[in-house]
Design a protein around this motif. Structure first.
Motif, PDB file in Angstrom:
ATOM      1  N   ASP A 103       0.832  -1.014  -0.077  1.00 36.37           N
ATOM      2  CA  ASP A 103      -0.046  -0.180  -0.085  1.00 36.37           C
ATOM      3  C   ASP A 103       0.837   1.447   0.026  1.00 36.37           C
ATOM      4  O   ASP A 103       2.130   1.231   0.189  1.00 36.37           O
ATOM      5  CB  ASP A 103      -0.851  -0.055   1.062  1.00 36.37           C
ATOM      6  CG  ASP A 103      -0.178  -0.234   2.500  1.00 36.37           C
ATOM      7  OD1 ASP A 103       0.745   0.525   2.872  1.00 36.37           O
ATOM      8  OD2 ASP A 103      -0.743  -1.119   3.382  1.00 36.37           O
ATOM      9  N   LEU A 104       0.214   2.582  -0.118  1.00 35.44           N
ATOM     10  CA  LEU A 104       0.819   3.639  -0.239  1.00 35.44           C
ATOM     11  C   LEU A 104       1.308   4.002   1.054  1.00 35.44           C
ATOM     12  O   LEU A 104       2.713   4.550   1.021  1.00 35.44           O
ATOM     13  CB  LEU A 104      -0.053   4.707  -0.679  1.00 35.44           C
ATOM     14  CG  LEU A 104       0.352   6.273  -0.524  1.00 35.44           C
ATOM     15  CD1 LEU A 104       1.574   6.435  -1.583  1.00 35.44           C
ATOM     16  CD2 LEU A 104      -0.930   7.272  -1.065  1.00 35.44           C
ATOM     17  N   ASP A 105       0.963   3.701   2.224  1.00 39.41           N
ATOM     18  CA  ASP A 105       1.709   3.950   3.241  1.00 39.41           C
ATOM     19  C   ASP A 105       3.109   3.343   3.566  1.00 39.41           C
ATOM     20  O   ASP A 105       3.790   3.843   4.139  1.00 39.41           O
ATOM     21  CB  ASP A 105       0.610   3.574   4.205  1.00 39.41           C
ATOM     22  CG  ASP A 105      -0.489   4.632   4.725  1.00 39.41           C
ATOM     23  OD1 ASP A 105      -0.440   5.756   4.112  1.00 39.41           O
ATOM     24  OD2 ASP A 105      -1.326   4.167   5.431  1.00 39.41           O
TER      25      ASP A 105
ATOM     26  N   ARG B 139       3.113  11.453  -4.193  1.00 44.49           N
ATOM     27  CA  ARG B 139       2.042  10.952  -3.746  1.00 44.49           C
ATOM     28  C   ARG B 139       0.671  11.423  -4.871  1.00 44.49           C
ATOM     29  O   ARG B 139      -0.179  10.356  -4.713  1.00 44.49           O
ATOM     30  CB  ARG B 139       1.665  12.040  -2.521  1.00 44.49           C
ATOM     31  CG  ARG B 139       0.527  11.377  -1.386  1.00 44.49           C
ATOM     32  CD  ARG B 139       0.651  12.144  -0.237  1.00 44.49           C
ATOM     33  NE  ARG B 139       1.688  11.364   0.793  1.00 44.49           N
ATOM     34  CZ  ARG B 139       1.559  10.593   1.400  1.00 44.49           C
ATOM     35  NH1 ARG B 139       0.595   9.722   1.363  1.00 44.49           N
ATOM     36  NH2 ARG B 139       2.546  10.014   2.061  1.00 44.49           N
TER      37      ARG B 139
ATOM     38  N   GLU C 186      -1.589   8.177  -5.711  1.00 43.36           N
ATOM     39  CA  GLU C 186      -3.161   8.192  -5.206  1.00 43.36           C
ATOM     40  C   GLU C 186      -3.934   7.983  -6.525  1.00 43.36           C
ATOM     41  O   GLU C 186      -4.954   7.315  -6.490  1.00 43.36           O
ATOM     42  CB  GLU C 186      -3.365   9.480  -4.595  1.00 43.36           C
ATOM     43  CG  GLU C 186      -2.800   9.571  -3.060  1.00 43.36           C
ATOM     44  CD  GLU C 186      -3.346  10.840  -2.540  1.00 43.36           C
ATOM     45  OE1 GLU C 186      -3.516  11.888  -3.103  1.00 43.36           O
ATOM     46  OE2 GLU C 186      -3.198  10.856  -1.358  1.00 43.36           O
TER      47      GLU C 186
ATOM     48  N   TRP D 237      -2.336   3.788  -8.145  1.00 45.82           N
ATOM     49  CA  TRP D 237      -2.079   2.654  -7.465  1.00 45.82           C
ATOM     50  C   TRP D 237      -3.321   2.331  -6.716  1.00 45.82           C
ATOM     51  O   TRP D 237      -4.211   3.136  -6.273  1.00 45.82           O
ATOM     52  CB  TRP D 237      -0.947   3.023  -6.204  1.00 45.82           C
ATOM     53  CG  TRP D 237       0.292   2.906  -6.586  1.00 45.82           C
ATOM     54  CD1 TRP D 237       0.691   2.743  -8.038  1.00 45.82           C
ATOM     55  CD2 TRP D 237       1.584   3.290  -5.808  1.00 45.82           C
ATOM     56  NE1 TRP D 237       2.266   3.211  -8.013  1.00 45.82           N
ATOM     57  CE2 TRP D 237       2.788   3.297  -6.602  1.00 45.82           C
ATOM     58  CE3 TRP D 237       1.637   3.655  -4.541  1.00 45.82           C
ATOM     59  CZ2 TRP D 237       4.084   3.534  -6.506  1.00 45.82           C
ATOM     60  CZ3 TRP D 237       3.012   4.037  -4.013  1.00 45.82           C
ATOM     61  CH2 TRP D 237       3.983   3.849  -4.898  1.00 45.82           C
TER      62      TRP D 237
END
Length: 325
Positions: free
Chosen positions: A77-79, A92, A96, A99
């Motif tokens: 995931d992005l985090d 980012r 967003e 992804w």
């Protein structure tokens, strides 16, 4: 799981119990330093713990890959990505927008221990993405860290887009192998560098230039940042037979990758009879392999429009031909 790709249990919801067991075994294999055949929406990958230099070295050995070519770190995931790479507002925004999906972002490394120096080819940047395939995401979540997963072919060969082709190339080196069915995209991810200055397109792919520019504005060319991307070797994705691109018709003893209306033939493989670039991208590597198995004198490829996905298709074809048309 079957080599023929049947009954894979690939869907967007909950994984079947037997698939969950496969995911757990794959995550354990990664944690133990083993290699795993991993399905993604782009191509099949040969995965290893990105933080383990010995495991990463095993990928290079299995593929015969030049050590100077960096690998992409895949995360759940992005985090997780934002803890490993230093993402600015542009990175980012791209993450967003695209992804999970076929976009790789090259950014400054923020946690060098998470992606070892060997995987980064000694660079101070890291290439990272969140894949779109549910099995890949499940393995990454179960493993809990970044996994480098270059295409599961031997270096320089066409990337595998089916489990059977992936297993035939490097399956004997793997501690686990997951059959996720045919890859839906069929081309490696787009790669962009988000560093100082404008965003640079390092490798075209399924996320097109127009889509990227709608998010971050005009893109610059790769220039000196090209070394930060995988898949930049001049002769890459090559079958055993020579490849002749922009061919209006095949010569005698050549196989032919057609595009658009074309008569059927013994060695004719039509990337898309309707001229659909998405269909052509999905078929490209599997048809290169199929044509190569006919033992032709060469593989001729019809002209492909150099727009949208065609930019990525032509990039792969030029490399398969060694930049010789």
């Amino acid at each position: 799981m079957g080599v023929d790709g049947s009954d894979t249990g690939q869907d967007q919801g909950e994984l079947r119990p037997d698939r969950q067991e496969e995911v757990a075994r794959a995550a354990q294999a990664l944690a133990s330093g083993g290699l795993v055949l991993l399905p993604t929406e782009t191509v099949y990958g040969l995965g290893a713990d990105a933080s383990d230099p010995a495991a990463v070295a095993a990928i290079f050995e299995a593929k015969g890959r030049p050590r100077f070519n960096p690998l992409i770190a895949h995360v759940a995931d992005l985090d997780t990505a934002a803890r490993i790479a230093a993402f600015d507002e542009r990175a980012r925004a791209l993450a967003e927008a695209f992804w999970p999906g076929p976009l790789t972002i090259v950014a400054p490394i923020a946690a060098p221990s998470a992606v070892c120096d060997l995987a980064r080819a000694g660079l101070e940047t890291v290439a990272i993405r969140v894949p779109g395939h549910p099995l890949a995401r499940a393995v990454l979540a179960a493993f809990g860290g970044p996994v480098v997963a270059p295409s599961a072919n031997r270096s320089g060969r066409p990337s595998p887009t089916t489990f059977a082709d992936a297993f035939a190339e490097t399956g004997d080196r793997c501690a686990a192998a997951l059959d996720g069915g045919p890859c839906q995209v069929g081309l490696e991810s787009t790669v962009v560098a988000v560093l100082d200055g404008p965003v640079r397109l390092l490798r075209p792919g399924a996320v097109t230039r127009a889509q990227l520019e709608a998010v971050v504005g005009p893109l610059a060319q790769a220039d000196d940042d090209a070394k930060r991307s995988p898949g930049r070797l001049a002769l890459h994705y090559a079958p055993d037979a020579p490849v002749r691109i922009n061919a209006q018709a095949p010569n005698a003893e050549e196989a032919f990758l057609a595009f658009g209306p074309w008569p059927d033939g013994e060695r004719v493989f039509n990337l898309s009879p309707t001229g659909d670039l998405a269909q052509a991208a999905a078929n490209l590597f599997s048809y290169l392999r199929a044509a190569d198995r006919t033992a032709p004198a060469a593989i001729a490829v019809a002209p492909i429009p150099d727009e949208g996905l065609g930019e990525a298709i032509n990039d792969r074809l030029r490399r398969a031909a060694g930049f010789v048309g």
